[in-house]
Design an enzyme around this catalytic site. Structure first.
Site, PDB file in Angstrom:
ATOM      1  N   ASN A  97       0.847  -1.195   0.000  1.00  0.00           N
ATOM      2  CA  ASN A  97       0.000   0.000   0.000  1.00  0.00           C
ATOM      3  C   ASN A  97       0.883   1.245   0.000  1.00  0.00           C
ATOM      4  OD1 ASN A  97      -2.572  -1.305   0.219  1.00  0.00           O
ATOM      5  ND2 ASN A  97      -2.088  -1.769   2.349  1.00  0.00           N
ATOM      6  N   HIS A 110       6.721  -1.253   2.830  1.00  0.00           N
ATOM      7  CA  HIS A 110       6.659  -2.651   3.256  1.00  0.00           C
ATOM      8  C   HIS A 110       5.832  -3.454   2.276  1.00  0.00           C
ATOM      9  CE1 HIS A 110       3.378  -0.413   5.208  1.00  0.00           C
ATOM     10  NE2 HIS A 110       2.639  -1.497   5.068  1.00  0.00           N
TER      11      HIS A 110
HETATM   12  P1  5GP Z   1      -0.367  -0.733   5.699  1.00  0.00           P
HETATM   13  O1  5GP Z   1      -1.819  -0.407   5.893  1.00  0.00           O
HETATM   14  O2  5GP Z   1       0.516   0.445   6.067  1.00  0.00           O
HETATM   15  O3  5GP Z   1      -0.067  -1.291   4.349  1.00  0.00           O
HETATM   16  O4  5GP Z   1      -0.046  -1.920   6.689  1.00  0.00           O
HETATM   17  C1  5GP Z   1       0.478  -1.762   7.966  1.00  0.00           C
HETATM   18  C2  5GP Z   1       0.382  -3.091   8.661  1.00  0.00           C
HETATM   19  O5  5GP Z   1       1.170  -3.037   9.820  1.00  0.00           O
HETATM   20  C3  5GP Z   1      -1.033  -3.483   9.095  1.00  0.00           C
HETATM   21  O6  5GP Z   1      -1.399  -4.718   8.490  1.00  0.00           O
HETATM   22  C4  5GP Z   1      -0.928  -3.574  10.617  1.00  0.00           C
HETATM   23  O7  5GP Z   1      -1.694  -4.612  11.172  1.00  0.00           O
HETATM   24  C5  5GP Z   1       0.559  -3.794  10.827  1.00  0.00           C
HETATM   25  N1  5GP Z   1       1.068  -3.279  12.086  1.00  0.00           N
HETATM   26  C6  5GP Z   1       0.806  -2.078  12.667  1.00  0.00           C
HETATM   27  N2  5GP Z   1       1.458  -1.956  13.826  1.00  0.00           N
HETATM   28  C7  5GP Z   1       2.162  -3.102  13.997  1.00  0.00           C
HETATM   29  C8  5GP Z   1       3.045  -3.556  15.027  1.00  0.00           C
HETATM   30  O8  5GP Z   1       3.313  -2.896  16.025  1.00  0.00           O
HETATM   31  N3  5GP Z   1       3.575  -4.806  14.867  1.00  0.00           N
HETATM   32  C9  5GP Z   1       3.302  -5.575  13.768  1.00  0.00           C
HETATM   33  N4  5GP Z   1       3.880  -6.774  13.707  1.00  0.00           N
HETATM   34  N5  5GP Z   1       2.479  -5.172  12.783  1.00  0.00           N
HETATM   35  C10 5GP Z   1       1.916  -3.943  12.895  1.00  0.00           C
END
Ligand code: 5GP
Length: 127
Positions: A97, A110
């Protein structure tokens, strides 16, 4: 690193804190270039995040500013995780994303790796 149209990298984002060891993670794989760990709120039986070790906000930032070795190393790490988790035969999905329209929550580039069940259509269709 600032990219046109994006704010500068936020050193306090959650993945930066994980990389500094300030927040624990369930590591799946780590090497010089990348860290892979289980998502805290998994959306599939396998939901692993793979992040580059250096600070990039987005794929545009990463692809413009990372060295060739870093890009190769990160890409190989993603493939290594998929292979070592045994996902090749049943299949998996990679997703990244970027920005508001994609709902990016954490502003450190990521790759999500989803697997473990049929994953449905690629995008939610607007109601
Ligand atoms: P995005 O929406 O930015 O593509 O995804 C971020 C991801 O990071 C989400 O799926 C969320 O669940 C994960 N995430 C957020 N905070 C943490 C954390 O403290 N530890 C881990 N392992 N994952 C996290």
């Amino acid at each position: 690193m600032a990219v046109s149209g994006l704010p500068p990298y936020d050193e306090h984002n959650i993945f930066a804190r994980i990389l500094r060891g300030e927040i624990p993670n369930k590591t799946v794989y780590e090497d010089e270039w990348a860290l892979a760990f289980h998502d805290i709120a998994p959306q599939a039986p396998v939901h692993v995040l793979v992040i580059p070790k250096r600070p990039y906000c987005s794929f545009a930032d990463f692809s413009a500013h990372a060295s060739d070795a870093e890009i190769a190393g990160f890409t190989r790490a993603v493939g290594h995780v998929a292979r070592t988790l045994g996902l090749e035969s049943a299949g998996y999905r990679l997703l990244a994303n970027m920005g508001a329209n994609a709902g990016q929550e954490v502003p450190h580039f990521h790759m999500h790796l989803f697997a473990g069940r049929p994953l449905g259509p690629m995008l939610n269709r607007p109601g």
